[in-house]
Design an enzyme around this catalytic site. Structure first.
Site, PDB file in Angstrom:
ATOM      1  N   CYS A 108     -24.150 -35.152 -44.120  1.00 25.20           N
ATOM      2  CA  CYS A 108     -24.834 -36.345 -43.594  1.00 25.20           C
ATOM      3  C   CYS A 108     -26.215 -36.413 -44.240  1.00 25.20           C
ATOM      4  O   CYS A 108     -27.240 -36.508 -43.573  1.00 25.20           O
ATOM      5  CB  CYS A 108     -24.935 -36.309 -42.075  1.00 25.20           C
ATOM      6  SG  CYS A 108     -23.357 -36.039 -41.237  1.00 25.20           S
ATOM      7  N   ALA A 143     -27.966 -38.394 -46.608  1.00 21.98           N
ATOM      8  CA  ALA A 143     -28.886 -39.489 -46.931  1.00 21.98           C
ATOM      9  C   ALA A 143     -29.940 -39.634 -45.831  1.00 21.98           C
ATOM     10  O   ALA A 143     -29.646 -39.380 -44.659  1.00 21.98           O
ATOM     11  CB  ALA A 143     -28.101 -40.777 -47.103  1.00 21.98           C
ATOM     12  N   PRO A 144     -31.177 -40.021 -46.207  1.00 18.96           N
ATOM     13  CA  PRO A 144     -31.642 -40.496 -47.517  1.00 18.96           C
ATOM     14  C   PRO A 144     -32.026 -39.408 -48.516  1.00 18.96           C
ATOM     15  O   PRO A 144     -32.428 -39.708 -49.619  1.00 18.96           O
ATOM     16  CB  PRO A 144     -32.864 -41.336 -47.158  1.00 18.96           C
ATOM     17  CG  PRO A 144     -33.406 -40.680 -45.933  1.00 18.96           C
ATOM     18  CD  PRO A 144     -32.200 -40.199 -45.157  1.00 18.96           C
ATOM     19  N   GLY A 145     -31.932 -38.125 -48.123  1.00 28.54           N
ATOM     20  CA  GLY A 145     -32.019 -37.094 -49.132  1.00 28.54           C
ATOM     21  C   GLY A 145     -33.234 -36.204 -49.134  1.00 28.54           C
ATOM     22  O   GLY A 145     -33.410 -35.411 -50.063  1.00 28.54           O
ATOM     23  N   GLY A 146     -34.077 -36.266 -48.125  1.00 30.11           N
ATOM     24  CA  GLY A 146     -35.253 -35.395 -48.110  1.00 30.11           C
ATOM     25  C   GLY A 146     -34.882 -33.920 -48.118  1.00 30.11           C
ATOM     26  O   GLY A 146     -35.493 -33.113 -48.832  1.00 30.11           O
ATOM     27  N   ASP A 198     -22.247 -37.785 -47.711  1.00 34.99           N
ATOM     28  CA  ASP A 198     -22.516 -38.847 -46.751  1.00 34.99           C
ATOM     29  C   ASP A 198     -21.360 -39.841 -46.834  1.00 34.99           C
ATOM     30  O   ASP A 198     -20.784 -40.036 -47.912  1.00 34.99           O
ATOM     31  CB  ASP A 198     -23.845 -39.553 -47.056  1.00 34.99           C
ATOM     32  CG  ASP A 198     -24.434 -40.227 -45.826  1.00 34.99           C
ATOM     33  OD1 ASP A 198     -25.357 -39.655 -45.226  1.00 34.99           O
ATOM     34  OD2 ASP A 198     -23.945 -41.316 -45.459  1.00 34.99           O
ATOM     35  N   ASP A 205     -16.133 -38.879 -45.176  1.00 38.19           N
ATOM     36  CA  ASP A 205     -16.337 -38.563 -43.769  1.00 38.19           C
ATOM     37  C   ASP A 205     -16.206 -37.051 -43.620  1.00 38.19           C
ATOM     38  O   ASP A 205     -15.164 -36.473 -43.966  1.00 38.19           O
ATOM     39  CB  ASP A 205     -15.293 -39.289 -42.921  1.00 38.19           C
ATOM     40  CG  ASP A 205     -15.522 -39.116 -41.425  1.00 38.19           C
ATOM     41  OD1 ASP A 205     -16.044 -38.064 -41.013  1.00 38.19           O
ATOM     42  OD2 ASP A 205     -15.162 -40.026 -40.662  1.00 38.19           O
ATOM     43  N   ASP A 233     -27.599 -32.001 -40.776  1.00 34.27           N
ATOM     44  CA  ASP A 233     -28.594 -32.800 -40.056  1.00 34.27           C
ATOM     45  C   ASP A 233     -27.848 -34.024 -39.540  1.00 34.27           C
ATOM     46  O   ASP A 233     -27.673 -35.013 -40.246  1.00 34.27           O
ATOM     47  CB  ASP A 233     -29.748 -33.191 -40.969  1.00 34.27           C
ATOM     48  CG  ASP A 233     -30.877 -33.857 -40.209  1.00 34.27           C
ATOM     49  OD1 ASP A 233     -31.193 -33.395 -39.098  1.00 34.27           O
ATOM     50  OD2 ASP A 233     -31.423 -34.856 -40.711  1.00 34.27           O
ATOM     51  N   CYS A 289     -32.800 -35.372 -34.970  1.00 36.14           N
ATOM     52  CA  CYS A 289     -34.114 -35.854 -34.523  1.00 36.14           C
ATOM     53  C   CYS A 289     -34.034 -36.509 -33.152  1.00 36.14           C
ATOM     54  O   CYS A 289     -34.648 -37.543 -32.903  1.00 36.14           O
ATOM     55  CB  CYS A 289     -34.713 -36.813 -35.544  1.00 36.14           C
ATOM     56  SG  CYS A 289     -33.680 -38.253 -35.934  1.00 36.14           S
TER      57      CYS A 289
END
Length: 461
Positions: free
Chosen positions: A276, A278-281, A297, A323, A339, A392
């Site tokens: 999962c 993205a966005p890739g940090g 992703d 998936d 994450d 988060c």
């Protein structure tokens, strides 16, 4: 490299190709921005539409895309203030109404909230905020008969704000009732209040830098945090215009969000899956640390964004569109980072719409999805290898409770407690059980961060 796997996502429909609306001849300057702000506020609070989707620079709402850059910025500022302080604005407006607004008067309510947000929290002349709100109401068939009420209420609000606003802020929690009650039940009244106070404030911007944090703190006008992130309290320019952006020297990443990847330890030369992603940090963190990263992703559009970010940063990873619950690689990974998607209640400071677009049912649904994803992720890590699970959310249903239930039913999975010395500056966020729990109200050397949960697990066999 992008590899499509089972359950690959498809690009969502966008507003691209539609002819944007134009400003009618003779319309007051600034009215289109206020009308757009009210329209988007309604989409958030009535239809639970995420604000990021509405204000996306390429695929956002057509009325938003029709605005000049300066007016887009104003719309974003109005919406941020209106959502961060929704209950406070509601309380003050009700004090000037002899009777509640008619049932279904949503358009009128949004016009009043947009006007009040400017008067109370933005550097907009009171006369302009009131005049444009009245003009907006007069031009809207749903609110036209209330234009005089709009004028009277907002003028009184402007006149009295120095006296009434501090009292309203002190007495009001700017959160929906369900969220305030849930935070209080989990964190206690004092800590919950501190978290909701933090949600009212615009957060600083944290950067993860590729080299020399001290140098980039100086160049960006910030300071180095205990974990090595660079924090800037107020950006002097849009992110793409900042020094080092075009050269790929850093990326925006909240300091709390940078912690989970570090729990995998030394990943040099190791095969690591970022699920999962993205966005890739976190993908960028792992690649910079020398890992051979596979980033998965299920969204094609989000993977495209991740790929663009990696290209700017000059970092490499294998990208897989699939998936997680259906993806089976040829061999297990040395380490896995999941994450997981969640209710995002830990990011309300940055995304104030989350408080008004999510529900308790959403938290329950996301917890079920996370349980499925975590079970699937455990299949991808070699026995003895670490799996870090994070998200988060501020809610233990998506964190502590979920992990405790997993450990109770899986005898082949164990908790690998986080040691205080592993995360400099985050010692105060490590729970006695050995997992990480940050909140926007936390203190210590790494304060003023998003809400995050992270735990390190290991498969025994």
């Amino acid at each position: 490299m992008v590899v499509k796997g089972p359950g690959s996502g498809t690009l969502r429909k966008t507003h691209r190709g539609r002819r944007p609306p134009t400003r009618p001849e003779g319309e007051k300057p600034g009215l289109a921005a206020r009308r757009t702000a009210a329209r988007l506020l309604g989409a958030v609070v009535d239809a639970h539409t995420p604000l990021d989707a509405l204000t996306d620079g390429e695929h956002g709402h057509p009325h938003f895309l029709a605005l000049a850059p300066r007016d887009r910025a104003l719309v974003r500022a109005i919406l941020a203030s209106a959502l961060r302080h929704r209950r406070t604005i509601e309380t003050l407006l009700q004090g000037y109404l002899e009777r509640p607004l008619p049932a279904g008067a949503h358009a009128l309510s949004h016009i009043l909230h947009v006007g009040a947000a400017q008067i109370l929290f933005l550097d907009v002349p009171d006369s302009a905020a009131v005049d444009l709100a009245v003009s907006h109401a007069a031009a809207d068939p749903r609110a036209a008969r209330f234009s005089r009420l709009v004028n009277a209420v907002l003028r009184r609000l402007a006149r009295d704000r120095q006296k009434t606003l501090p009292r309203a802020l002190a007495q009001t929690c700017d959160a929906p009732d369900w969220l305030a009650e849930r935070l209080t039940a989990v964190y206690g009244a004092v800590q919950a209040r501190a978290i909701m106070e933090a949600h009212r404030r615009e957060p600083p911007v944290d950067f993860t830098v590729k080299t020399d944090p001290s140098l980039w703190a100086e160049r960006l006008g910030g300071r180095v945090l205990a974990n090595g992130s660079v924090r800037v309290e107020r950006l002097p320019a849009p992110v793409p215009d900042l020094p080092g952006y075009a050269e790929g020297q850093w990326w925006v990443q909240d300091a709390a969000a940078s912690l989970p990847a570090r729990l995998l330890g030394d990943v040099t030369g190791r095969a690591v899956a970022d699920l999962c992603a993205a966005p890739g940090g976190k993908t960028a963190q792992l690649a910079l640390a020398g890992a051979q990263v596979t980033a998965l992703d299920q969204s094609a559009s989000r993977l495209a964004r991740l790929n663009a970010n990696l290209q700017r940063l000059g970092l490499a990873a294998t990208l897989v569109e699939s998936d997680l619950r259906r993806w089976r690689p040829e061999r297990p990974f040395d380490a896995v980072l999941l994450d997981a998607p969640c209710s995002s209640t830990g990011t309300i400071r940055r995304h104030p719409d989350v408080a008004w677009t999510k529900t308790p049912e959403d938290i329950a649904t996301m917890a079920q999805v996370q349980e499925q994803l975590l079970e699937s992720a455990l299949l991808l890590v070699r026995p003895g290898g670490p799996l870090v699970f994070s998200n988060c959310s501020l809610d233990p249903a998506e964190g502590e409770a979920l992990v405790e239930a997993l450990l109770a039913r899986r005898q082949d999975v164990t908790l690998d407690p986080i040691q205080p010395g592993e995360l400099p500056g985050a010692e105060d966020f490590i729970a006695p059980q050995g997992w990480l729990r940050t909140t926007p109200a936390g203190g210590g050397a790494l304060a003023d961060v998003d809400g995050f949960f992270a735990v390190r697990l290991r498969r025994l066999r």
